[in-house]
Design a protein around this motif. Sequence first.
Motif, PDB file in Angstrom:
ATOM      1  N   ALA A  59     -29.869 -27.360   6.316  1.00 32.29           N
ATOM      2  CA  ALA A  59     -29.641 -26.101   7.040  1.00 32.29           C
ATOM      3  C   ALA A  59     -28.400 -26.218   7.922  1.00 32.29           C
ATOM      4  N   LEU A  60     -28.225 -27.357   8.589  1.00 31.62           N
ATOM      5  CA  LEU A  60     -27.037 -27.548   9.406  1.00 31.62           C
ATOM      6  C   LEU A  60     -25.788 -27.571   8.540  1.00 31.62           C
ATOM      7  N   VAL A  61     -25.859 -28.220   7.394  1.00 28.97           N
ATOM      8  CA  VAL A  61     -24.698 -28.250   6.486  1.00 28.97           C
ATOM      9  C   VAL A  61     -24.298 -26.822   6.103  1.00 28.97           C
ATOM     10  N   ARG A  62     -25.278 -25.960   5.838  1.00 30.13           N
ATOM     11  CA  ARG A  62     -24.958 -24.558   5.515  1.00 30.13           C
ATOM     12  C   ARG A  62     -24.226 -23.894   6.684  1.00 30.13           C
ATOM     13  N   HIS A  63     -24.674 -24.138   7.909  1.00 31.33           N
ATOM     14  CA  HIS A  63     -23.977 -23.599   9.082  1.00 31.33           C
ATOM     15  C   HIS A  63     -22.547 -24.143   9.156  1.00 31.33           C
ATOM     16  N   LEU A  64     -22.391 -25.443   8.941  1.00 32.14           N
ATOM     17  CA  LEU A  64     -21.068 -26.063   9.048  1.00 32.14           C
ATOM     18  C   LEU A  64     -20.122 -25.560   7.967  1.00 32.14           C
ATOM     19  N   VAL A  65     -20.625 -25.372   6.756  1.00 31.46           N
ATOM     20  CA  VAL A  65     -19.799 -24.809   5.677  1.00 31.46           C
ATOM     21  C   VAL A  65     -19.350 -23.409   6.065  1.00 31.46           C
ATOM     22  N   ALA A  66     -20.273 -22.592   6.568  1.00 28.97           N
ATOM     23  CA  ALA A  66     -19.922 -21.235   6.990  1.00 28.97           C
ATOM     24  C   ALA A  66     -18.888 -21.265   8.116  1.00 28.97           C
ATOM     25  N   MET A  67     -18.957 -22.292   8.970  1.00 25.21           N
ATOM     26  CA  MET A  67     -17.954 -22.426  10.025  1.00 25.21           C
ATOM     27  C   MET A  67     -16.579 -22.704   9.431  1.00 25.21           C
ATOM     28  N   THR A  68     -16.507 -23.597   8.445  1.00 26.04           N
ATOM     29  CA  THR A  68     -15.202 -23.911   7.849  1.00 26.04           C
ATOM     30  C   THR A  68     -14.638 -22.718   7.093  1.00 26.04           C
ATOM     31  N   GLU A  69     -15.506 -21.846   6.618  1.00 30.23           N
ATOM     32  CA  GLU A  69     -15.077 -20.633   5.909  1.00 30.23           C
ATOM     33  C   GLU A  69     -14.772 -19.479   6.860  1.00 30.23           C
ATOM     34  N   GLY A  70     -14.983 -19.679   8.158  1.00 27.95           N
ATOM     35  CA  GLY A  70     -14.700 -18.649   9.143  1.00 27.95           C
ATOM     36  C   GLY A  70     -15.774 -17.579   9.260  1.00 27.95           C
ATOM     37  N   ARG A  71     -16.924 -17.785   8.642  1.00 27.59           N
ATOM     38  CA  ARG A  71     -18.011 -16.800   8.696  1.00 27.59           C
ATOM     39  C   ARG A  71     -18.959 -17.031   9.863  1.00 27.59           C
ATOM     40  N   THR A  72     -18.936 -18.227  10.431  1.00 25.00           N
ATOM     41  CA  THR A  72     -19.848 -18.603  11.503  1.00 25.00           C
ATOM     42  C   THR A  72     -19.080 -19.351  12.577  1.00 25.00           C
ATOM     43  N   ARG A  73     -19.501 -19.165  13.826  1.00 26.93           N
ATOM     44  CA  ARG A  73     -18.916 -19.897  14.946  1.00 26.93           C
ATOM     45  C   ARG A  73     -20.039 -20.495  15.771  1.00 26.93           C
ATOM     46  N   LEU A  74     -19.753 -21.598  16.401  1.00 28.43           N
ATOM     47  CA  LEU A  74     -20.741 -22.328  17.176  1.00 28.43           C
ATOM     48  C   LEU A  74     -20.403 -22.278  18.657  1.00 28.43           C
ATOM     49  N   LEU A  75     -21.433 -21.998  19.459  1.00 28.49           N
ATOM     50  CA  LEU A  75     -21.359 -22.179  20.898  1.00 28.49           C
ATOM     51  C   LEU A  75     -22.277 -23.346  21.214  1.00 28.49           C
ATOM     52  N   VAL A  76     -21.735 -24.366  21.838  1.00 27.44           N
ATOM     53  CA  VAL A  76     -22.544 -25.538  22.187  1.00 27.44           C
ATOM     54  C   VAL A  76     -22.538 -25.702  23.705  1.00 27.44           C
ATOM     55  N   VAL A  82     -22.438  -8.974  15.248  1.00 28.79           N
ATOM     56  CA  VAL A  82     -22.673 -10.322  14.745  1.00 28.79           C
ATOM     57  C   VAL A  82     -24.157 -10.660  14.842  1.00 28.79           C
ATOM     58  N   TRP A  83     -24.578 -11.581  13.961  1.00 33.72           N
ATOM     59  CA  TRP A  83     -25.910 -12.178  14.025  1.00 33.72           C
ATOM     60  C   TRP A  83     -25.842 -13.394  14.929  1.00 33.72           C
ATOM     61  N   LEU A  84     -26.908 -13.643  15.653  1.00 32.30           N
ATOM     62  CA  LEU A  84     -27.028 -14.858  16.444  1.00 32.30           C
ATOM     63  C   LEU A  84     -28.183 -15.664  15.873  1.00 32.30           C
ATOM     64  N   ALA A  97     -25.976 -22.042  19.929  1.00 31.63           N
ATOM     65  CA  ALA A  97     -26.160 -20.716  19.344  1.00 31.63           C
ATOM     66  C   ALA A  97     -25.051 -20.564  18.300  1.00 31.63           C
ATOM     67  N   PHE A  98     -25.435 -20.106  17.120  1.00 28.70           N
ATOM     68  CA  PHE A  98     -24.474 -19.875  16.043  1.00 28.70           C
ATOM     69  C   PHE A  98     -24.282 -18.375  15.865  1.00 28.70           C
ATOM     70  N   PHE A  99     -23.032 -17.935  15.880  1.00 27.98           N
ATOM     71  CA  PHE A  99     -22.673 -16.547  15.584  1.00 27.98           C
ATOM     72  C   PHE A  99     -22.314 -16.460  14.107  1.00 27.98           C
ATOM     73  N   THR A 100     -22.860 -15.493  13.398  1.00 22.98           N
ATOM     74  CA  THR A 100     -22.474 -15.269  12.005  1.00 22.98           C
ATOM     75  C   THR A 100     -21.944 -13.848  11.868  1.00 22.98           C
ATOM     76  N   PHE A 101     -20.726 -13.746  11.359  1.00 21.14           N
ATOM     77  CA  PHE A 101     -20.098 -12.445  11.176  1.00 21.14           C
ATOM     78  C   PHE A 101     -20.632 -11.768   9.922  1.00 21.14           C
TER      79      PHE A 101
END
Length: 177
Positions: free
Chosen positions: A47-64, A90-92, A76-80
């Motif tokens: 599940a984390l890998v899916r978030h990280l892939v989406a981040m590299t594709e610019g579809r998701t951003r991470l607030l840590v 955006v989705w959170l 919190a992960f933002f998904t456009f």
Amino acid sequence: MTLTFEVDPAVDPALRDGVLALWADVTNAGGAVGFVSPITPDEIRPALVRHLVAMTEGRTRLLVGRDGDGEVAATAFFTFNTHPLMGHWVWLYTVMVHPRHQGKGYGLDLMAAVERAARTADGFAAIEAIRLTCRGGLGLEGFYARAGYKEVGRIPGAIRVAPGDDRDDVVMLLPLT
């Protein structure tokens, strides 16, 4: 002590492992973040890998959020939205505060940081609202309401935690305009 928040931190092994440990610890403490206890970081890794892939594709951003020791303590992960008629919100996802930090107000601090990021961070200019879902039956609706979110929908029994234990999927919205 307060948490220090960062949008789009550099993803390195320490961050990856910190998020995995946080996710497992939150789940194993009864948190509603996509899994049920007991769980290990290795089971969460896909599940984390899916978030990280989406981040590299610019579809998701991470607030840590990091604690005073620099450890990952909140996320919190933002998904456009990719749908052309829904790009204005955006989705959170995967909103978490480590159990050792709960009860200190850090959850509301995280939600305030989420709102600040959506209002001010580069790449969020067209965002007019934040939408999230939460698992019913845990009082999460009240927590998100304290952060300014309004319940705008509910799907009864949409989340099956275990056989015979179905929970509502509650849709919450925070308008930014």
